[in-house]
Design a protein around this motif. Structure first.
Motif, PDB file in Angstrom:
ATOM      1  N   LYS A  46      21.569  28.521 -15.639  1.00 41.45           N
ATOM      2  CA  LYS A  46      20.494  27.537 -15.569  1.00 41.45           C
ATOM      3  C   LYS A  46      20.398  27.066 -14.126  1.00 41.45           C
ATOM      4  O   LYS A  46      21.360  27.187 -13.357  1.00 41.45           O
ATOM      5  CB  LYS A  46      20.719  26.371 -16.530  1.00 41.45           C
ATOM      6  CG  LYS A  46      21.662  25.306 -16.063  1.00 41.45           C
ATOM      7  CD  LYS A  46      21.632  24.136 -17.040  1.00 41.45           C
ATOM      8  CE  LYS A  46      22.580  23.037 -16.610  1.00 41.45           C
ATOM      9  NZ  LYS A  46      22.522  21.910 -17.538  1.00 41.45           N
TER      10      LYS A  46
ATOM     11  N   PRO B 220      25.132  27.291 -20.245  1.00 42.66           N
ATOM     12  CA  PRO B 220      25.098  28.441 -19.338  1.00 42.66           C
ATOM     13  C   PRO B 220      26.508  28.812 -18.879  1.00 42.66           C
ATOM     14  O   PRO B 220      27.394  27.962 -18.794  1.00 42.66           O
ATOM     15  CB  PRO B 220      24.274  27.918 -18.158  1.00 42.66           C
ATOM     16  CG  PRO B 220      24.566  26.452 -18.140  1.00 42.66           C
ATOM     17  CD  PRO B 220      24.691  26.057 -19.600  1.00 42.66           C
ATOM     18  N   SER B 221      26.693  30.070 -18.575  1.00 39.19           N
ATOM     19  CA  SER B 221      27.974  30.479 -18.012  1.00 39.19           C
ATOM     20  C   SER B 221      27.974  30.325 -16.486  1.00 39.19           C
ATOM     21  O   SER B 221      29.041  30.286 -15.872  1.00 39.19           O
ATOM     22  CB  SER B 221      28.327  31.907 -18.430  1.00 39.19           C
ATOM     23  OG  SER B 221      27.247  32.778 -18.268  1.00 39.19           O
TER      24      SER B 221
ATOM     25  N   ARG C 115      18.889  37.271 -14.899  1.00 37.33           N
ATOM     26  CA  ARG C 115      19.834  37.065 -15.989  1.00 37.33           C
ATOM     27  C   ARG C 115      19.183  36.181 -17.043  1.00 37.33           C
ATOM     28  O   ARG C 115      18.131  35.580 -16.817  1.00 37.33           O
ATOM     29  CB  ARG C 115      21.127  36.407 -15.503  1.00 37.33           C
ATOM     30  CG  ARG C 115      21.878  37.173 -14.417  1.00 37.33           C
ATOM     31  CD  ARG C 115      22.477  38.469 -14.940  1.00 37.33           C
ATOM     32  NE  ARG C 115      23.280  39.137 -13.923  1.00 37.33           N
ATOM     33  CZ  ARG C 115      22.877  40.168 -13.194  1.00 37.33           C
ATOM     34  NH1 ARG C 115      21.655  40.643 -13.343  1.00 37.33           N
ATOM     35  NH2 ARG C 115      23.670  40.730 -12.314  1.00 37.33           N
ATOM     36  N   LYS C 116      19.845  36.066 -18.186  1.00 38.01           N
ATOM     37  CA  LYS C 116      19.333  35.275 -19.300  1.00 38.01           C
ATOM     38  C   LYS C 116      19.475  33.773 -18.981  1.00 38.01           C
ATOM     39  O   LYS C 116      20.504  33.320 -18.491  1.00 38.01           O
ATOM     40  CB  LYS C 116      20.125  35.623 -20.560  1.00 38.01           C
ATOM     41  CG  LYS C 116      19.671  34.894 -21.803  1.00 38.01           C
ATOM     42  CD  LYS C 116      20.445  35.359 -23.016  1.00 38.01           C
ATOM     43  CE  LYS C 116      21.861  34.815 -22.913  1.00 38.01           C
ATOM     44  NZ  LYS C 116      22.676  34.959 -24.094  1.00 38.01           N
ATOM     45  N   VAL C 117      18.446  33.011 -19.299  1.00 41.73           N
ATOM     46  CA  VAL C 117      18.465  31.563 -19.107  1.00 41.73           C
ATOM     47  C   VAL C 117      19.074  30.906 -20.346  1.00 41.73           C
ATOM     48  O   VAL C 117      18.747  31.258 -21.469  1.00 41.73           O
ATOM     49  CB  VAL C 117      17.032  31.020 -18.875  1.00 41.73           C
ATOM     50  CG1 VAL C 117      17.017  29.506 -18.833  1.00 41.73           C
ATOM     51  CG2 VAL C 117      16.450  31.605 -17.599  1.00 41.73           C
ATOM     52  N   ASP C 118      19.975  29.959 -20.120  1.00 41.12           N
ATOM     53  CA  ASP C 118      20.563  29.161 -21.200  1.00 41.12           C
ATOM     54  C   ASP C 118      20.694  27.739 -20.674  1.00 41.12           C
ATOM     55  O   ASP C 118      21.580  27.443 -19.883  1.00 41.12           O
ATOM     56  CB  ASP C 118      21.926  29.717 -21.616  1.00 41.12           C
ATOM     57  CG  ASP C 118      22.536  28.963 -22.785  1.00 41.12           C
ATOM     58  OD1 ASP C 118      22.090  27.829 -23.085  1.00 41.12           O
ATOM     59  OD2 ASP C 118      23.476  29.498 -23.392  1.00 41.12           O
TER      60      ASP C 118
ATOM     61  N   ALA D  75      25.639  37.626 -18.463  1.00 38.29           N
ATOM     62  CA  ALA D  75      25.939  36.193 -18.337  1.00 38.29           C
ATOM     63  C   ALA D  75      24.628  35.408 -18.335  1.00 38.29           C
ATOM     64  O   ALA D  75      23.565  35.938 -18.048  1.00 38.29           O
ATOM     65  CB  ALA D  75      26.722  35.919 -17.061  1.00 38.29           C
ATOM     66  N   SER D  76      24.736  34.128 -18.645  1.00 38.01           N
ATOM     67  CA  SER D  76      23.554  33.263 -18.654  1.00 38.01           C
ATOM     68  C   SER D  76      23.643  32.274 -17.493  1.00 38.01           C
ATOM     69  O   SER D  76      24.702  32.075 -16.901  1.00 38.01           O
ATOM     70  CB  SER D  76      23.471  32.508 -19.980  1.00 38.01           C
ATOM     71  OG  SER D  76      24.621  31.696 -20.148  1.00 38.01           O
TER      72      SER D  76
END
Length: 176
Positions: A109, A141-142, A134-137, A106-107
Motif C-alpha cells: 500500500k 500489506p506485506s 504488485r497487488k494492492v492490499d 507480495a502486496s
C-alpha cells in the motif's frame, strides 16, 4: 536539511525536547555526529544519522521493550531511504528505483503524508502506483511505499510495515 534519513514526530511545542532526545539516543546507538533540524511544521523534526534508519527503528523498539520510559518526547520515527524534490516525477522515480525489492506475489500500500505542499495525496498515489507492479492490499500489506513530504522535499521508503516506530504502540506492546 535535504539529506535526512529519519522523520521524527513529537508533541506540539516539544520539538526541542524531542530533538535533544533523539540526538542522545542516536549517540547511545553509536552516532555522536547525528544532526537534527526542527521544521516549520509543528511536531516534525528531520534527522540525519550514519546509522541505517531501519536499524535505528529496531534499536528504539528494543529500548522500549527494556526501558519503556527512556523515550518521553519522540512519538514516531519513520525511516527514510531516499530524499528527492517534492515533484511527482522525482517521487515516482525514487519509488521506481526501489519497487523491485517487493517480491512477486507480495502486496503493498502507499502511505502519503504531506505538509506544506500543494500536491494532492490522490495525485501522488496514482502517479506512484504505476511504478509498483504488485497487488494492492490496503488492510494488511506485506510492504509499504512511504512518501513523506515536508515542504520542497519528499522522503521515500519501500519497507515492511514493521519498520516504523511509534512510542505509544511500542509501550503498549511492552506492557507499559
Amino acid at each position: 536539511m535535504n539529506d535526512f534519513n529519519l522523520l521524527v514526530s513529537s508533541p506540539r511545542f516539544r520539538e526541542e525536547d524531542a530533538s535533544d532526545e533523539i540526538l542522545d539516543l542516536l549517540d547511545a546507538f553509536g552516532d555522536p555526529d547525528a544532526e537534527v533540524q526542527i521544521t516549520r511544521v509543528a511536531g516534525i523534526i528531520l534527522a540525519r544519522t550514519s546509522i541505517h534508519p531501519v536499524t535505528v527503528v529496531e534499536k528504539l523498539k528494543e529500548l522500549v521493550a527494556s526501558d519503556p520510559w527512556e523515550i518521553r518526547y519522540v512519538m514516531r520515527v519513520l525511516p527514510i531511504e531516499k530524499v528527492v524534490p517534492a515533484e511527482l516525477e522525482d517521487i515516482s522515480g525514487a519509488v521506481g528505483s526501489m519497487a523491485a525489492r517487493i517480491p512477486e506475489g507480495a502486496s503493498f500500500k502507499i502511505m502519503v503524508e504531506k505538509r506544506h505542499s500543494d500536491l494532492h495525496s490522490r495525485e501522488i498515489i496514482d502517479y506512484v502506483a504505476q511504478e509498483v507492479k504488485r497487488k494492492v492490499d490496503l488492510e494488511n500489506p506485506s510492504w509499504v511505499v512511504l512518501v513523506e513530504i515536508v515542504g520542497r522535499h519528499a522522503g521515500v521508503s519501500v519497507i515492511t510495515p514493521d519498520k516504523f516506530f511509534s512510542s505509544v504502540v511500542a509501550k503498549r506492546e511492552s506492557g507499559e
